[in-house]
Design an enzyme around this catalytic site. Sequence first.
Site, mmCIF file in Angstrom:
data_model
loop_
_atom_site.group_PDB
_atom_site.id
_atom_site.type_symbol
_atom_site.label_atom_id
_atom_site.label_comp_id
_atom_site.label_asym_id
_atom_site.label_seq_id
_atom_site.Cartn_x
_atom_site.Cartn_y
_atom_site.Cartn_z
ATOM 1 N N GLN A 157 0.803 -1.220 0.000
ATOM 2 C CA GLN A 157 0.000 0.000 0.000
ATOM 3 C C GLN A 157 0.842 1.279 0.000
ATOM 4 O OE1 GLN A 157 -2.690 -1.677 3.344
ATOM 5 N NE2 GLN A 157 -4.096 -0.489 2.097
ATOM 6 N N GLU A 187 -5.593 1.788 -1.501
ATOM 7 C CA GLU A 187 -6.654 1.077 -0.775
ATOM 8 C C GLU A 187 -7.167 -0.094 -1.634
ATOM 9 O OE1 GLU A 187 -7.569 0.837 2.194
ATOM 10 O OE2 GLU A 187 -9.533 -0.105 1.967
ATOM 11 N N TRP A 188 -6.266 -0.994 -1.945
ATOM 12 C CA TRP A 188 -6.594 -2.257 -2.637
ATOM 13 C C TRP A 188 -7.449 -2.034 -3.878
ATOM 14 C CZ3 TRP A 188 -2.845 -4.933 -0.886
ATOM 15 C CH2 TRP A 188 -2.429 -4.794 0.440
ATOM 16 N N GLU A 219 -5.407 -2.036 13.976
ATOM 17 C CA GLU A 219 -5.971 -1.085 13.011
ATOM 18 C C GLU A 219 -7.340 -0.630 13.466
ATOM 19 O OE1 GLU A 219 -6.331 -2.231 8.876
ATOM 20 O OE2 GLU A 219 -4.376 -3.227 8.911
ATOM 21 N N ASN A 272 -8.055 -5.898 14.236
ATOM 22 C CA ASN A 272 -8.440 -4.789 13.359
ATOM 23 C C ASN A 272 -9.946 -4.667 13.458
ATOM 24 O OD1 ASN A 272 -5.811 -4.713 12.506
ATOM 25 N ND2 ASN A 272 -6.220 -5.248 10.376
ATOM 26 N N ASN A 326 -2.063 -10.606 8.382
ATOM 27 C CA ASN A 326 -3.050 -9.553 8.542
ATOM 28 C C ASN A 326 -4.371 -9.995 7.905
ATOM 29 O OD1 ASN A 326 -3.851 -6.610 9.023
ATOM 30 N ND2 ASN A 326 -4.349 -6.883 6.862
ATOM 31 N N GLU A 327 -5.394 -10.068 8.720
ATOM 32 C CA GLU A 327 -6.763 -10.267 8.237
ATOM 33 C C GLU A 327 -6.918 -11.381 7.210
ATOM 34 O OE1 GLU A 327 -8.811 -6.855 6.881
ATOM 35 O OE2 GLU A 327 -8.431 -5.687 8.664
ATOM 36 N N TRP A 356 -5.272 3.402 11.647
ATOM 37 C CA TRP A 356 -5.095 3.122 10.225
ATOM 38 C C TRP A 356 -5.605 4.326 9.467
ATOM 39 C CZ3 TRP A 356 -2.505 -0.451 7.467
ATOM 40 C CH2 TRP A 356 -2.648 -0.359 6.065
ATOM 41 N N TYR A 376 -13.390 -2.453 12.235
ATOM 42 C CA TYR A 376 -13.997 -1.431 11.390
ATOM 43 C C TYR A 376 -15.525 -1.472 11.354
ATOM 44 C CZ TYR A 376 -9.360 -0.680 9.253
ATOM 45 O OH TYR A 376 -8.043 -0.393 9.029
ATOM 46 N N HIS A 431 0.913 -9.202 4.658
ATOM 47 C CA HIS A 431 -0.197 -8.263 4.504
ATOM 48 C C HIS A 431 -0.586 -8.270 3.022
ATOM 49 C CE1 HIS A 431 -2.266 -4.631 6.524
ATOM 50 N NE2 HIS A 431 -2.842 -4.788 5.340
ATOM 51 N N ARG A 458 3.520 0.072 13.000
ATOM 52 C CA ARG A 458 3.272 -1.259 12.441
ATOM 53 C C ARG A 458 3.455 -1.208 10.931
ATOM 54 N NH1 ARG A 458 -2.244 -3.836 10.948
ATOM 55 N NH2 ARG A 458 -1.534 -5.904 10.340
#
Length: 550
Positions: free
Chosen positions: A50, A461-462, A408, A340, A198-199, A454, A342, A153, A107
């Site tokens: 990213q 952003e992907w 995050e 994380n 990550n996730e 974050w 959201y 990630h 991080r």
Amino acid sequence: MLLLMTFSVLLSTACCVVYDYGAYDATRDAFLPGRFPDGFSFSTATAAYQIEGAWNASGKGESIWDRFSHTPGKVDRGDTGDVACDSYNKYREDVQLMKNMGLRDYRLSLSWPRIFPDGTLAGGVNQDGVDYYNNVIDELIANGITPMVTLYHWDLPQALQEKYGGWVNETLVEHFNDFATFAFQTFGDRVKNWITFNEPKPVCNKGYETGTRAPGVRDLTLLSAYRCGHTIIKAHARAYHTYDRGFRSSQGGIVGITLNLDWAEPRDPDLPTDVQATDRYMQIYSGWFAHPIYVDGDYPPFIKEGLQQVDLANPGETVPSFSAEDAAYIAGTADFFGLNHYKTRIVTSRDITVGTAGQTFRDTIEATVAPEWPQSASSWLYVVPWGLRRLLKHIKQTYGDPDVYITENGRSDPDVQPPILEDTDRVCYYMTYIDEVLKAIKDDDVKVKSYTAWSFMDNFEWDKGYTERFGLFYVDFTDPNRPRTPKRSAGFYTDIIANNGFPEGADVTKMVNDMWGQCRGSGTAGLHDSNGLLALFFTIIALCTSLKWT
Ligand code: PNW
């Protein structure tokens, strides 16, 4: 006929601690002033793909995100991470900005193909990549900033995708372990905080089910998604044991995993079917990885039942399952709970027949949001601060009261002109969410050790490219120098760090007090609120929605 496993059978599942959803009181949305415990860490995060750019610099191998973003139509506006924030060249500047904010933790993630270009140890090490991470780590430490390093990630070496089909193939357990071992050996003298993955949830659901993210595999049977998850859980456990046996005593660090957990509320807390559906939601979306790692080495009961249904629906295929030996190997493989967060959702039950018309066990749930929850620039991201506090309590109750590192949390703004530098919505977001963390620590006794915003700066952003901006710093992606400009939220976060929270009498506390009503008034109050008008409004909406469903 067997395929028609009915919803009521699936409903029989009983699991987990049932949350006391009824425990609402008028103080829920009140501001709690106070300091965080000594040693509490405020951090920010980024990820290699990213921010780094330099996608093919000096021997770096291709990642699945290089391939995906270079494929027309996959990423909004055709954006790529080829240059991103150019942190490959600008990391020193970034570290200075962090230092100026008073940050003592950061991080970051390692790009696997920057270190092992074809993903394997046998394929050789790219020294330039090793040098880059050595430089970043040294620069951080020289400036008093402790690195927390994520090994994976999302940027899998493309070669491993092509050769093995990526995470659906358990061969990757050993390749990931080689990469993790190399990272522990090479950087572990200075890096003491490790995150394996990550996730994994979106890695598998978006990468191997819907295909909206790299590597873009679409398989709606759910077989690929759950195989992907299975490999990742094994790879995580393998890397944890590698550290535990080979490095812990000499290096003295800790290893965990970062999971993205949602919070879910029943639409009607007095309706058992809604409460059960909410429990299913938490098992499916928050327990998939947490339950094996933090409870008993196996999937939560509702996923196990669901996987049987997937098995029935796919004759000749084998769904993943853990043996008793696997379970013993997996359970307890984390020194902390990396969170994380959201998303909060309102859940109700859907009366469907699993196995017909492509319906899976996951379709027994309907998840919505309350109309008054403010949105962000990301379609899925609504502002529900109290959801974080409840989730933290749920983690304490369900996963053995672990140390929680919030790795995050944040919100996005749209990419508009003029740039949003006075990002009051983000200031409100951090103010309210961070205060919920304080409440979780002080009032619910949750062992939260860190909070990570974050993100440090706007970045790739992907699949949304640069259209959604999560940063404390604004990055101008049209300028070859990628200048960073602090947003108002960067100054606010700096003040929180300097005060270790909101102590009585501090300027930041006065400011929060002044803004609290405005922030909450912008709709951050919510479900089951004591405010009569809001409650009435919500009831009417809920009634209309339920009529639509029936
Ligand atoms: C995380 N959700 O992704 C990732 O770790 C980051 O790389 C990413 O930039 C950030 O959050 C913002 O999206 C998520 O749907 C994506 O709940 C989606 C969800 C959560 C996290």
